[in-house]
Scaffold this motif. Structure first.
Motif, PDB file in Angstrom:
ATOM      1  N   ARG A   1      -9.853   0.347   1.502  1.00  0.00           N
ATOM      2  CA  ARG A   1     -11.030   0.386   0.644  1.00  0.00           C
ATOM      3  C   ARG A   1     -10.655   0.861  -0.759  1.00  0.00           C
ATOM      4  O   ARG A   1      -9.721   1.650  -0.935  1.00  0.00           O
ATOM      5  CB  ARG A   1     -12.092   1.335   1.228  1.00  0.00           C
ATOM      6  N   ALA A   2     -11.410   0.377  -1.720  1.00  0.00           N
ATOM      7  CA  ALA A   2     -11.255   0.806  -3.118  1.00  0.00           C
ATOM      8  C   ALA A   2     -12.519   0.413  -3.865  1.00  0.00           C
ATOM      9  O   ALA A   2     -13.214  -0.532  -3.491  1.00  0.00           O
ATOM     10  CB  ALA A   2     -10.031   0.168  -3.762  1.00  0.00           C
ATOM     11  N   GLU A   3     -12.830   1.148  -4.918  1.00  0.00           N
ATOM     12  CA  GLU A   3     -13.959   0.802  -5.770  1.00  0.00           C
ATOM     13  C   GLU A   3     -13.701   1.300  -7.176  1.00  0.00           C
ATOM     14  O   GLU A   3     -12.948   2.253  -7.393  1.00  0.00           O
ATOM     15  CB  GLU A   3     -15.264   1.398  -5.225  1.00  0.00           C
ATOM     16  N   GLY A   4     -14.295   0.608  -8.132  1.00  0.00           N
ATOM     17  CA  GLY A   4     -14.122   0.978  -9.528  1.00  0.00           C
ATOM     18  C   GLY A   4     -13.783  -0.233 -10.375  1.00  0.00           C
ATOM     19  O   GLY A   4     -14.139  -1.369 -10.062  1.00  0.00           O
ATOM     20  N   SER A   5     -13.085   0.026 -11.475  1.00  0.00           N
ATOM     21  CA  SER A   5     -12.736  -1.020 -12.432  1.00  0.00           C
ATOM     22  C   SER A   5     -11.310  -1.506 -12.182  1.00  0.00           C
ATOM     23  O   SER A   5     -10.385  -0.711 -12.051  1.00  0.00           O
ATOM     24  CB  SER A   5     -12.856  -0.486 -13.860  1.00  0.00           C
ATOM     25  N   SER A   6     -11.153  -2.836 -12.104  1.00  0.00           N
ATOM     26  CA  SER A   6      -9.848  -3.482 -11.937  1.00  0.00           C
ATOM     27  C   SER A   6      -9.092  -2.886 -10.743  1.00  0.00           C
ATOM     28  O   SER A   6      -8.025  -2.299 -10.890  1.00  0.00           O
ATOM     29  CB  SER A   6      -9.016  -3.359 -13.217  1.00  0.00           C
ATOM     30  N   VAL A   7      -9.663  -3.035  -9.545  1.00  0.00           N
ATOM     31  CA  VAL A   7      -9.054  -2.487  -8.331  1.00  0.00           C
ATOM     32  C   VAL A   7      -8.580  -3.634  -7.449  1.00  0.00           C
ATOM     33  O   VAL A   7      -9.101  -4.753  -7.499  1.00  0.00           O
ATOM     34  CB  VAL A   7     -10.045  -1.598  -7.560  1.00  0.00           C
ATOM     35  N   ALA A   8      -7.563  -3.357  -6.632  1.00  0.00           N
ATOM     36  CA  ALA A   8      -7.009  -4.363  -5.728  1.00  0.00           C
ATOM     37  C   ALA A   8      -6.358  -3.662  -4.540  1.00  0.00           C
ATOM     38  O   ALA A   8      -5.841  -2.550  -4.671  1.00  0.00           O
ATOM     39  CB  ALA A   8      -5.985  -5.248  -6.451  1.00  0.00           C
ATOM     40  N   VAL A   9      -6.405  -4.312  -3.376  1.00  0.00           N
ATOM     41  CA  VAL A   9      -5.703  -3.836  -2.176  1.00  0.00           C
ATOM     42  C   VAL A   9      -5.054  -5.057  -1.523  1.00  0.00           C
ATOM     43  O   VAL A   9      -5.511  -6.189  -1.694  1.00  0.00           O
ATOM     44  CB  VAL A   9      -6.660  -3.144  -1.173  1.00  0.00           C
ATOM     45  N   ASP A  10      -3.969  -4.816  -0.800  1.00  0.00           N
ATOM     46  CA  ASP A  10      -3.327  -5.903  -0.062  1.00  0.00           C
ATOM     47  C   ASP A  10      -2.654  -5.332   1.179  1.00  0.00           C
ATOM     48  O   ASP A  10      -2.521  -4.113   1.337  1.00  0.00           O
ATOM     49  CB  ASP A  10      -2.317  -6.659  -0.930  1.00  0.00           C
ATOM     50  N   GLY A  11      -2.232  -6.204   2.048  1.00  0.00           N
ATOM     51  CA  GLY A  11      -1.563  -5.744   3.257  1.00  0.00           C
ATOM     52  C   GLY A  11      -1.495  -6.842   4.305  1.00  0.00           C
ATOM     53  O   GLY A  11      -1.853  -8.006   4.065  1.00  0.00           O
ATOM     54  N   ARG A  12      -1.040  -6.434   5.498  1.00  0.00           N
ATOM     55  CA  ARG A  12      -0.928  -7.358   6.627  1.00  0.00           C
ATOM     56  C   ARG A  12      -1.435  -6.657   7.880  1.00  0.00           C
ATOM     57  O   ARG A  12      -1.052  -5.513   8.159  1.00  0.00           O
ATOM     58  CB  ARG A  12       0.515  -7.796   6.812  1.00  0.00           C
ATOM     59  N   ASP A  13      -2.306  -7.329   8.615  1.00  0.00           N
ATOM     60  CA  ASP A  13      -2.892  -6.773   9.826  1.00  0.00           C
ATOM     61  C   ASP A  13      -2.657  -7.760  10.965  1.00  0.00           C
ATOM     62  O   ASP A  13      -3.033  -8.932  10.870  1.00  0.00           O
ATOM     63  CB  ASP A  13      -4.392  -6.529   9.623  1.00  0.00           C
ATOM     64  N   LEU A  14      -2.015  -7.289  12.069  1.00  0.00           N
ATOM     65  CA  LEU A  14      -1.613  -8.172  13.162  1.00  0.00           C
ATOM     66  C   LEU A  14      -2.659  -8.304  14.255  1.00  0.00           C
ATOM     67  O   LEU A  14      -2.431  -9.010  15.246  1.00  0.00           O
ATOM     68  CB  LEU A  14      -0.294  -7.669  13.765  1.00  0.00           C
ATOM     69  N   GLY A  15      -3.779  -7.624  14.120  1.00  0.00           N
ATOM     70  CA  GLY A  15      -4.836  -7.779  15.099  1.00  0.00           C
ATOM     71  C   GLY A  15      -4.626  -6.950  16.348  1.00  0.00           C
ATOM     72  O   GLY A  15      -3.739  -6.088  16.431  1.00  0.00           O
ATOM     73  N   ASN A  16      -5.449  -7.222  17.381  1.00  0.00           N
ATOM     74  CA  ASN A  16      -5.436  -6.413  18.596  1.00  0.00           C
ATOM     75  C   ASN A  16      -4.226  -6.668  19.485  1.00  0.00           C
ATOM     76  O   ASN A  16      -3.767  -5.773  20.207  1.00  0.00           O
ATOM     77  CB  ASN A  16      -6.713  -6.670  19.401  1.00  0.00           C
ATOM     78  N   ASN A  17      -3.673  -7.882  19.436  1.00  0.00           N
ATOM     79  CA  ASN A  17      -2.589  -8.224  20.364  1.00  0.00           C
ATOM     80  C   ASN A  17      -1.205  -8.188  19.727  1.00  0.00           C
ATOM     81  O   ASN A  17      -0.239  -8.645  20.320  1.00  0.00           O
ATOM     82  CB  ASN A  17      -2.844  -9.616  20.955  1.00  0.00           C
ATOM     83  N   GLY A  18      -1.109  -7.659  18.494  1.00  0.00           N
ATOM     84  CA  GLY A  18       0.186  -7.627  17.835  1.00  0.00           C
ATOM     85  C   GLY A  18       0.534  -8.982  17.233  1.00  0.00           C
ATOM     86  O   GLY A  18      -0.298  -9.887  17.124  1.00  0.00           O
ATOM     87  N   GLU A  19       1.778  -9.131  16.856  1.00  0.00           N
ATOM     88  CA  GLU A  19       2.199 -10.344  16.160  1.00  0.00           C
ATOM     89  C   GLU A  19       2.174 -11.546  17.117  1.00  0.00           C
ATOM     90  O   GLU A  19       2.549 -11.459  18.270  1.00  0.00           O
ATOM     91  CB  GLU A  19       3.609 -10.159  15.596  1.00  0.00           C
ATOM     92  N   GLY A  20       1.754 -12.673  16.560  1.00  0.00           N
ATOM     93  CA  GLY A  20       1.684 -13.900  17.339  1.00  0.00           C
ATOM     94  C   GLY A  20       0.303 -14.508  17.289  1.00  0.00           C
ATOM     95  O   GLY A  20      -0.714 -13.806  17.109  1.00  0.00           O
ATOM     96  N   GLY A  21       0.215 -15.820  17.414  1.00  0.00           N
ATOM     97  CA  GLY A  21      -1.068 -16.508  17.402  1.00  0.00           C
ATOM     98  C   GLY A  21      -1.384 -17.092  16.036  1.00  0.00           C
ATOM     99  O   GLY A  21      -0.499 -17.435  15.240  1.00  0.00           O
TER     100      GLY A  21
END
Length: 395
Positions: free
Chosen positions: A356-376
């Motif tokens: 989460r982030a809020e304000g002026s000129s904000v950004a977030v990034d990342g990678r989320d593998l879900g409930n079963n881990g990598e694959g699919g």
């Protein structure tokens, strides 16, 4: 000495005279630091005009903020020998405490950073030049006036007459004449009707011609936008107010200048990139196959909701969402591998898979593998809103 050298010498003499007889910040009648009120008293103009000028300068790239703080530091307060900054340098006495002076000086740094930190560098220097020209013209045309001791809207308190004294001797200075009859009042000629100023009407006429000329110019010059037109109109209105402060009239222009300044500030501070291909609406997308997912979803004003939860458990999806003003929401499957980048380029709130982030000129990034881990199923998202809310949810 050449004509140019004489002109430059005249400008330098006028500025030196302004510094020698600079405005004094009064203790009464001021709203904040007394800078606007002091300038109004020094040059005998309406303080409302000076305050509006500072507001307009503040909306023009933030120029008015450091100028006001500079006046607070460099103009002495009523009854003081020197200004707060000079007192801090041990050049005389000032009633301002060193703590207050240092605090105002510290505020100059974020004010200057805001002024020069945007994309309007050229506009900032033009506005500063216009402000300096206004100060020069005020000193040149009204510097000879003695500073007013009261504000224009405050009546002067008259000395009460001595009880029983006639009107021709209100102080009772001639007791032997108290029994004399009252002198007959001399007939006063009727006061001439004040001539109505034409500054407001003339300025509005010039502003209309400016809009017409800008419309013609915009048809031939692609980069000339509505923001440029508003800037030119504001310049015309400011010139009308300046002339009106000398000859009287034109105060009604203030009520047109304020909303135009707000609109112009919004158009320059927020990066809206509208074109003929974008949509101004709100819509939902719910693709069921990987091939149904578009490379890009965009709208100018509204919202985009992209629901990917009905996609199959395998394959690869890459898409982008671009909303200028509004909300962008993406729902992803529980087991998908999601690579995301979320951004609010001007101002907004982000909630993307727990980041989460809020304000002026904000950004977030990342990678989320879900409930079963990598694959699919693999999903690559680039979600942007200029002003608004960005959410990527796994539900």
């Amino acid at each position: 000495m050449s004509g140019t050298e004489k002109a430059m010498q005249g400008v330098a003499d006028t500025l030196r005279e302004f510094w020698a007889h600079r405005p004094v910040r009064p203790r009464a009648g001021r709203k904040l630091g007394g800078v606007a009120t002091g300038i109004a008293l020094r040059f005998q103009i309406d303080p409302v005009i000076v305050r509006i000028a500072f507001v307009a300068l503040a909306l023009s790239g933030g120029v008015g903020l450091p100028l006001y703080l500079a006046g607070w530091l460099l103009l002495p307060e009523e009854g003081d020998q020197v200004s707060p900054l000079e007192s801090l340098l041990h050049k005389g006495h000032s009633s301002a405490s060193p703590t207050t002076t240092v605090f105002v000086g510290i505020l100059m740094f974020p004010a200057l950073a805001f002024m020069f930190g945007g994309n309007g560098g050229f506009q900032v220097f033009v506005t500063l030049g216009a402000a300096a020209a206004c100060i020069y013209l005020l000193q040149k045309n009204r510097g000879h006036l003695q500073p007013a001791t009261t504000l224009p809207d405050q009546p002067t308190v008259a000395t009460p007459p001595v009880p029983g004294a006639p009107a021709w001797d209100p102080l009772g200075a001639a007791p032997f004449a108290w029994d004399l009859p009252e002198p007959a009042p001399k007939p006063q000629p009727p006061a001439p009707r004040p001539r109505k100023s034409r500054i407001g009407a003339t300025t509005l006429g010039v502003a209309v011609l400016t809009v017409a000329a800008s419309a013609i110019l915009g048809a031939w010059v692609p980069w000339f936008t509505a923001a440029h037109t508003i800037g030119l109109v504001l310049g015309v209105l400011a010139a009308g107010l300046l002339v009106g402060s000398f000859v009287g009239g034109g105060r009604g222009l203030i009520w047109l200048m304020i909303p135009l300044s707000v609109v112009g500030f919004g158009m320059t501070a927020v990066d809206f990139d509208f074109d003929s291909d974008t949509r101004i609406s709100s819509y939902n997308e719910n693709p069921r196959f990987v091939t149904d997912v578009k490379d890009r979803y965009e709208t100018s004003v509204g919202s985009v909701t992209l629901d990917l939860r009905d996609l199959p458990d395998s394959g690869e999806v890459k898409t982008a969402i671009d909303v200028e003003l509004g909300e962008a929401v993406v729902h992803v499957p529980k087991n998908a591998d999601v690579t995301f980048r979320c951004e609010a380029s001007s101002i907004g709130e982000l909630d993307c898979l727990g980041k989460r982030a809020e304000g002026s000129s904000v950004a977030v990034d990342g990678r989320d593998l879900g409930n079963n881990g990598e694959g699919g199923l693999k999903i690559d998202l680039d979600v942007r809103s200029s002003v608004g809310e960005v959410r990527v949810l796994r539900d």
